[in-house]
Design an enzyme around this catalytic site. Structure first.
Site, mmCIF file in Angstrom:
data_model
loop_
_atom_site.group_PDB
_atom_site.id
_atom_site.type_symbol
_atom_site.label_atom_id
_atom_site.label_comp_id
_atom_site.label_asym_id
_atom_site.label_seq_id
_atom_site.Cartn_x
_atom_site.Cartn_y
_atom_site.Cartn_z
ATOM 1 N N SER A 72 0.671 -1.152 -0.014
ATOM 2 C CA SER A 72 0.037 -0.022 0.109
ATOM 3 C C SER A 72 0.995 1.268 0.045
ATOM 4 C CB SER A 72 -0.846 -0.147 1.162
ATOM 5 O OG SER A 72 -0.165 -0.012 2.229
ATOM 6 N N ASP A 112 -3.757 8.283 7.219
ATOM 7 C CA ASP A 112 -4.516 7.353 8.206
ATOM 8 C C ASP A 112 -3.791 6.875 9.270
ATOM 9 O OD1 ASP A 112 -3.461 5.245 6.844
ATOM 10 O OD2 ASP A 112 -5.115 4.938 5.583
ATOM 11 N N HIS A 159 -0.794 4.892 6.988
ATOM 12 C CA HIS A 159 -0.259 5.732 6.050
ATOM 13 C C HIS A 159 0.069 6.948 6.346
ATOM 14 C CE1 HIS A 159 -2.563 1.982 4.708
ATOM 15 N NE2 HIS A 159 -1.527 1.900 3.924
#
Length: 353
Positions: free
Chosen positions: A35, A328, A331
């Site tokens: 990610s 978040d 991240h």
């Protein structure tokens, strides 16, 4: 006035020539990983781990949520722009793009994946071996599109960005459902991952890759989610030092692997992209980098939200992500990604300029 105009024209031509020169040396950016570098591949698969909805992407072009786990751009986007290619790297599975786009850069990464196949099974995402299969498919499409000679040039001269490994620990080894923790000690698991990393680089090398950047682990014990859920071994600032020490140890191992790869594989140039200390500095001393908050994230409460838990309905999401290190609970923000990318361009990836 005329003199100022002349200077402006000269500078414009210089920048244009510089951009063309950089683009010539690195015709495309090719991305593998998780990610931290996924630009939207998870949108096209059956998994709960997605980010193709608001407020993700609110600071991206046209305020568009693309599947990047960020409010804006991620490192491959900034790095691609820095090399004069384009300001973003599209996801291979995104139907909005085709091989004509991918000839200048392509991302095979999948949020939630790892070196270990068992890691990708946790959230039903694309395993690393499948990313390699997509790369093989891409090569065939590229040859049909650009011709054999041009395709071979692009494959050889492109910069390969590899960013993966955090999920192997946080979503796999340290999870309550993990079987790996009963199969391996921490040291054995790291050795296992290192062999997988070595095999992966060997694979893409034999498929033509020559310029490779292997990214290290971040201070994963300081991610907001880990601060909020795991106090064992924590220090005064809430970071889990056990996880941070594992990340530092694994980074030393990766650095050693990079040295061996450069010695073993003729014509390869691998660099170790280590931003551990930089990110830790942003977390421990955010004001030095223009941030106000580093202990919690922008989205929601900043403690637990990621993916579907981070949505536009949360009234707590911050209005200015530039004040936050993290977007978040897992991240970082567009601003943090930009700082990290600039650092890597100046201190690591400058070898490819």
């Amino acid at each position: 006035m005329a003199y100022t105009t002349l200077i402006s024209i000269i500078l414009s031509h210089f920048l244009l020539l510089t951009t063309k020169t950089l683009a010539g040396k690195v015709p495309a950016i090719i991305v593998f990983g998780d990610s931290s570098v996924d630009s939207g591949n998870n949108n096209q698969i059956s998994t709960v781990l997605k980010s193709n909805f608001e407020p993700y992407g609110r600071d991206f072009y046209d305020k568009k949520p693309t599947g990047r786990f960020c409010n804006g751009r991620i490192p491959p986007d900034f790095i691609s722009e820095a090399f004069g290619v384009r300001p973003f790297v599209p996801a291979y599975l995104d139907p909005a793009f085709s091989i004509s786009d991918f000839a200048e850069g392509v991302c095979f990464a999948s949020a939630g994946t790892g070196y270990d196949n068992a890691t990708s099974d946790v959230l039903d995402v694309i395993p690393l071996w499948k990313e390699v299969e997509y790369y093989k498919e891409y090569q065939k499409k590229l040859e049909s599109y650009a011709g054999k000679k041009k395709a071979k040039y692009i494959i050889k001269e492109s910069l390969y960005l590899i960013s993966i490994g955090t999920n192997d620990f946080l979503e796999n080894y340290y999870s309550m459902q993990s079987q790996r923790s009963s199969q391996y000690t921490e040291d054995q698991f790291q050795d296992f991952l290192l062999r997988l990393a070595q095999n992966f680089v060997h694979q893409i090398y034999h498929m033509g890759a020559r310029k490779i950047s292997l990214t290290g682990l971040p201070p994963m014990g300081c991610l907001p989610l880990e601060r909020a859920t795991n106090y064992v071994g924590g220090n005064g600032d809430g970071c889990n030092e056990k996880y941070n020490n594992v990340a530092k140890h694994f980074n030393v191992m990766l650095s050693g692997l990079v040295e061996r790869l450069n010695q073993e594989l003729p014509g390869i140039r691998v660099v170790f992209a280590d931003a551990y200390n930089l990110l830790l500095q942003m977390i421990t001393n955010p004001s030095s980098y223009g941030f106000e908050v580093s202990s919690v994230a922008c989205c929601g409460t900043g403690l637990f939200e990621m993916g579907f838990l981070c949505d536009k309905l949360s009234p707590l999401t911050c209005t200015d992500a530039n004040k936050f290190v993290f977007w978040d609970a897992f991240h970082v923000t567009d601003k943090t990604n930009h700082i990290i990318s600039d650092f890597l361009m100046e201190h690591v990836l400058d070898q490819f300029l």
